[in-house]
Design a protein around this motif. Structure first.
Motif, PDB file in Angstrom:
ATOM      1  N   ARG A   1       0.885  -1.184   0.062  1.00 11.65           N
ATOM      2  CA  ARG A   1       0.011   0.005  -0.052  1.00 11.65           C
ATOM      3  C   ARG A   1       0.683   1.379   0.031  1.00 11.65           C
ATOM      4  NH1 ARG A   1      -2.680   2.784   4.118  1.00 11.65           N
ATOM      5  NH2 ARG A   1      -4.496   3.951   3.509  1.00 11.65           N
ATOM      6  N   THR A   2       1.727   1.371   0.700  1.00 13.78           N
ATOM      7  CA  THR A   2       2.722   2.617   0.786  1.00 13.78           C
ATOM      8  C   THR A   2       3.521   2.692  -0.414  1.00 13.78           C
ATOM      9  OG1 THR A   2       2.974   2.219   3.177  1.00 13.78           O
ATOM     10  CG2 THR A   2       4.748   3.519   1.869  1.00 13.78           C
ATOM     11  N   ASP A   3       3.715   1.663  -1.234  1.00  8.13           N
ATOM     12  CA  ASP A   3       4.612   1.627  -2.474  1.00  8.13           C
ATOM     13  C   ASP A   3       3.601   2.154  -3.541  1.00  8.13           C
ATOM     14  OD1 ASP A   3       6.930   0.652  -1.253  1.00  8.13           O
ATOM     15  OD2 ASP A   3       6.558  -1.622  -1.836  1.00  8.13           O
ATOM     16  N   ALA A   4       2.411   1.730  -3.541  1.00 11.92           N
ATOM     17  CA  ALA A   4       1.575   2.254  -4.535  1.00 11.92           C
ATOM     18  C   ALA A   4       1.166   3.600  -4.281  1.00 11.92           C
ATOM     19  CB  ALA A   4       0.147   1.444  -4.202  1.00 11.92           C
ATOM     20  N   CYS A   5       1.044   4.100  -3.015  1.00 12.80           N
ATOM     21  CA  CYS A   5       0.634   5.580  -2.617  1.00 12.80           C
ATOM     22  C   CYS A   5       2.014   6.331  -3.391  1.00 12.80           C
ATOM     23  CB  CYS A   5       0.620   5.917  -1.241  1.00 12.80           C
ATOM     24  SG  CYS A   5      -0.965   5.263  -0.565  1.00 12.80           S
ATOM     25  N   ARG A   6       3.405   5.904  -3.077  1.00  8.81           N
ATOM     26  CA  ARG A   6       4.517   6.545  -3.695  1.00  8.81           C
ATOM     27  C   ARG A   6       4.385   6.453  -5.064  1.00  8.81           C
ATOM     28  NH1 ARG A   6       7.724   3.568  -1.251  1.00  8.81           N
ATOM     29  NH2 ARG A   6       7.718   4.534   0.907  1.00  8.81           N
ATOM     30  N   SER A   7       4.315   5.413  -5.769  1.00 10.30           N
ATOM     31  CA  SER A   7       4.247   5.260  -7.117  1.00 10.30           C
ATOM     32  C   SER A   7       3.176   6.256  -7.941  1.00 10.30           C
ATOM     33  CB  SER A   7       4.115   3.987  -7.611  1.00 10.30           C
ATOM     34  OG  SER A   7       5.088   3.036  -7.048  1.00 10.30           O
ATOM     35  N   LEU A   8       1.997   6.280  -7.248  1.00  7.66           N
ATOM     36  CA  LEU A   8       1.078   7.077  -7.939  1.00  7.66           C
ATOM     37  C   LEU A   8       1.007   8.500  -7.344  1.00  7.66           C
ATOM     38  CD1 LEU A   8      -2.113   4.517  -7.409  1.00  7.66           C
ATOM     39  CD2 LEU A   8      -0.728   5.017  -9.644  1.00  7.66           C
ATOM     40  N   GLY A   9       1.724   9.020  -6.482  1.00 11.93           N
ATOM     41  CA  GLY A   9       1.926  10.211  -6.031  1.00 11.93           C
ATOM     42  C   GLY A   9       0.623  10.795  -5.229  1.00 11.93           C
ATOM     43  N   LEU A  10       0.117   9.684  -4.653  1.00  8.80           N
ATOM     44  CA  LEU A  10      -1.141   9.914  -3.735  1.00  8.80           C
ATOM     45  C   LEU A  10      -0.934  10.132  -2.302  1.00  8.80           C
ATOM     46  CD1 LEU A  10      -3.806   7.557  -5.708  1.00  8.80           C
ATOM     47  CD2 LEU A  10      -3.602   9.987  -6.160  1.00  8.80           C
ATOM     48  N   PRO A  11      -1.531  11.197  -1.688  1.00  9.14           N
ATOM     49  CA  PRO A  11      -1.386  11.127  -0.085  1.00  9.14           C
ATOM     50  C   PRO A  11      -1.829   9.936   0.686  1.00  9.14           C
ATOM     51  CG  PRO A  11      -2.938  12.680  -0.909  1.00  9.14           C
ATOM     52  CD  PRO A  11      -2.466  11.972  -2.335  1.00  9.14           C
ATOM     53  N   GLU A  12      -2.735   9.390   0.292  1.00 10.83           N
ATOM     54  CA  GLU A  12      -3.380   8.204   0.893  1.00 10.83           C
ATOM     55  C   GLU A  12      -4.212   7.474  -0.405  1.00 10.83           C
ATOM     56  OE1 GLU A  12      -7.467  10.545   2.131  1.00 10.83           O
ATOM     57  OE2 GLU A  12      -6.258   9.391   3.692  1.00 10.83           O
ATOM     58  N   LEU A  13      -4.267   6.094   0.175  1.00 13.22           N
ATOM     59  CA  LEU A  13      -5.070   5.134  -0.713  1.00 13.22           C
ATOM     60  C   LEU A  13      -5.869   4.206   0.038  1.00 13.22           C
ATOM     61  CD1 LEU A  13      -5.411   4.354  -3.876  1.00 13.22           C
ATOM     62  CD2 LEU A  13      -3.449   2.795  -3.292  1.00 13.22           C
ATOM     63  N   PRO A  14      -7.131   4.588   0.337  1.00  9.35           N
ATOM     64  CA  PRO A  14      -7.880   3.815   1.498  1.00  9.35           C
ATOM     65  C   PRO A  14      -7.860   2.467   0.570  1.00  9.35           C
ATOM     66  CG  PRO A  14      -8.908   5.786   0.899  1.00  9.35           C
ATOM     67  CD  PRO A  14      -7.933   5.826  -0.126  1.00  9.35           C
ATOM     68  N   ALA A  15      -8.248   1.637   1.605  1.00  7.30           N
ATOM     69  CA  ALA A  15      -8.156  -0.125   1.257  1.00  7.30           C
ATOM     70  C   ALA A  15      -9.182  -0.745   2.270  1.00  7.30           C
ATOM     71  CB  ALA A  15      -6.812  -0.726   1.178  1.00  7.30           C
ATOM     72  N   ASP A  16      -9.719  -1.436   1.749  1.00  7.13           N
ATOM     73  CA  ASP A  16     -10.725  -2.464   2.458  1.00  7.13           C
ATOM     74  C   ASP A  16     -10.122  -3.893   2.223  1.00  7.13           C
ATOM     75  OD1 ASP A  16     -12.501  -0.403   2.927  1.00  7.13           O
ATOM     76  OD2 ASP A  16     -13.563  -0.775   1.124  1.00  7.13           O
ATOM     77  N   LEU A  17      -9.784  -4.518   3.297  1.00  5.64           N
ATOM     78  CA  LEU A  17      -9.013  -5.777   3.404  1.00  5.64           C
ATOM     79  C   LEU A  17      -9.895  -6.668   4.076  1.00  5.64           C
ATOM     80  CD1 LEU A  17      -6.254  -6.979   2.167  1.00  5.64           C
ATOM     81  CD2 LEU A  17      -5.252  -6.400   4.354  1.00  5.64           C
ATOM     82  N   ARG A  18      -9.988  -7.893   3.322  1.00  2.00           N
ATOM     83  CA  ARG A  18     -10.896  -8.971   3.996  1.00  2.00           C
ATOM     84  C   ARG A  18      -9.831 -10.111   4.098  1.00  2.00           C
ATOM     85  NH1 ARG A  18     -15.849 -10.937   0.728  1.00  2.00           N
ATOM     86  NH2 ARG A  18     -13.880 -11.956  -0.692  1.00  2.00           N
ATOM     87  N   ILE A  19      -9.826 -10.562   5.285  1.00  2.00           N
ATOM     88  CA  ILE A  19      -8.699 -11.794   5.438  1.00  2.00           C
ATOM     89  C   ILE A  19      -9.478 -12.776   6.025  1.00  2.00           C
ATOM     90  CG2 ILE A  19      -6.708 -12.435   6.990  1.00  2.00           C
ATOM     91  CD1 ILE A  19      -6.283  -9.194   7.280  1.00  2.00           C
ATOM     92  N   ARG A  20      -8.934 -13.976   5.685  1.00  2.00           N
ATOM     93  CA  ARG A  20      -9.621 -15.212   5.856  1.00  2.00           C
ATOM     94  C   ARG A  20      -8.666 -16.456   6.352  1.00  2.00           C
ATOM     95  NH1 ARG A  20     -12.610 -19.653   2.024  1.00  2.00           N
ATOM     96  NH2 ARG A  20     -13.152 -21.198   3.136  1.00  2.00           N
ATOM     97  N   VAL A  21      -8.733 -16.916   7.248  1.00  2.00           N
ATOM     98  CA  VAL A  21      -7.634 -18.104   7.994  1.00  2.00           C
ATOM     99  C   VAL A  21      -8.402 -19.182   7.750  1.00  2.00           C
ATOM    100  CG1 VAL A  21      -6.284 -18.614   9.869  1.00  2.00           C
ATOM    101  CG2 VAL A  21      -6.801 -15.997   9.419  1.00  2.00           C
ATOM    102  N   LEU A  22      -7.494 -20.177   7.084  1.00  6.54           N
ATOM    103  CA  LEU A  22      -8.204 -21.570   6.916  1.00  6.54           C
ATOM    104  C   LEU A  22      -8.009 -22.323   8.163  1.00  6.54           C
ATOM    105  CD1 LEU A  22      -6.678 -22.274   3.292  1.00  6.54           C
ATOM    106  CD2 LEU A  22      -9.138 -21.574   4.017  1.00  6.54           C
ATOM    107  N   GLN A  23      -8.954 -23.208   8.434  1.00  3.68           N
ATOM    108  CA  GLN A  23      -8.709 -23.982   9.521  1.00  3.68           C
ATOM    109  C   GLN A  23      -7.893 -25.059   9.116  1.00  3.68           C
ATOM    110  OE1 GLN A  23     -12.944 -24.804  10.896  1.00  3.68           O
ATOM    111  NE2 GLN A  23     -13.350 -22.580  11.314  1.00  3.68           N
ATOM    112  N   ALA A  24      -7.218 -25.642  10.323  1.00  3.85           N
ATOM    113  CA  ALA A  24      -6.357 -26.935  10.303  1.00  3.85           C
ATOM    114  C   ALA A  24      -7.386 -28.188  10.085  1.00  3.85           C
ATOM    115  CB  ALA A  24      -5.561 -26.957  11.382  1.00  3.85           C
ATOM    116  N   ALA A  25      -6.986 -29.138   9.254  1.00  2.00           N
ATOM    117  CA  ALA A  25      -7.682 -30.299   9.321  1.00  2.00           C
ATOM    118  C   ALA A  25      -7.666 -31.251  10.506  1.00  2.00           C
ATOM    119  CB  ALA A  25      -7.161 -31.081   8.059  1.00  2.00           C
TER     120      ALA A  25
END
Length: 212
Positions: free
Chosen positions: A169-193
């Motif tokens: 995310r920081t690299d994308a903001c720096r490359s695009l020259g944007l002060p911020e780049l809001p993000a919605d991150l959905r994380i899923r953790v798999l269950q062990a068998a």
């Protein structure tokens, strides 16, 4: 997306089936092919109306019939038009403008897919990440990121968020020259068998043989 595809498929099948029935009855295919449908089958011949005269006379005489029919058809047309507009509207971005300070007359745009692939590559380097998908979408005033990450059993979501924030995310903001780049991150953790229970083998005692 899944619900949308299921609804589109169901509507398509319903319209296709209705069209086939109307076409078969209008072209008199049942008589030509020697097929004898049951008596309740709709539109078996070109002369058969869609709604029988008895049904038309029974419902038309009611005061609520025409307002209900007109209102129902109007709601159906408006709903289908809204659905069509929603399908044609694209939420994703094809490219994004990059500011060029100090250089006049230069317009620079970066492919959105190239940026998404770069962020996915920067996120999947973690050993706990099994799968990642990033998409750049439209948002009021600025673009927005939507990401979905699937971690292996025992993965640390906090470490993933820290890595995503300090890295892709920081690299994308720096490359695009944007002060911020809001993000919605959905994380899923798999269950062990679950571990298979060990089978306990009991030694069967051998009975002494009898001599007759």
């Amino acid at each position: 997306m899944v619900v949308n595809r299921v609804l589109l498929g169901a509507v398509g099948v319903l319209l296709l089936g209705t069209g086939v029935l109307v076409l078969a009855g209008g072209l008199d295919l049942y008589r030509r092919l020697g097929v004898h449908p049951p008596h309740w089958w709709p539109l078996t011949s070109p002369d058969q109306p869609v709604v029988s005269a008895r049904s038309r006379g029974r419902w038309v005489s009611s005061a609520w019939w025409w307002p209900t029919v007109i209102g129902g058809l109007a709601v159906l047309v408006v709903g289908m038009a809204w659905w069509l507009v929603a399908q044609l509207r694209r939420t994703g971005l094809s490219s994004i403008a990059v500011p060029t300070p100090g250089v006049s007359g230069l317009r620079l745009r970066v492919s959105a897919r190239a940026l998404e692939e770069a962020m996915e590559t920067g996120t999947v380097v973690l050993p706990e990440v099994e799968r990642v998908g990033v998409r750049l979408v439209r948002a009021p005033g600025h673009p927005r990121l939507r990401g979905a990450v699937r971690l292996t059993p025992g993965g640390d979501p906090a470490a993933l968020v820290e890595h995503f924030e300090d890295g892709p995310r920081t690299d994308a903001c720096r490359s695009l020259g944007l002060p911020e780049l809001p993000a919605d991150l959905r994380i899923r953790v798999l269950q062990a068998a679950p571990a298979e229970p060990r089978r306990r083998w009991r030694r069967r005692r051998r009975r002494p043989s009898r001599v007759l």
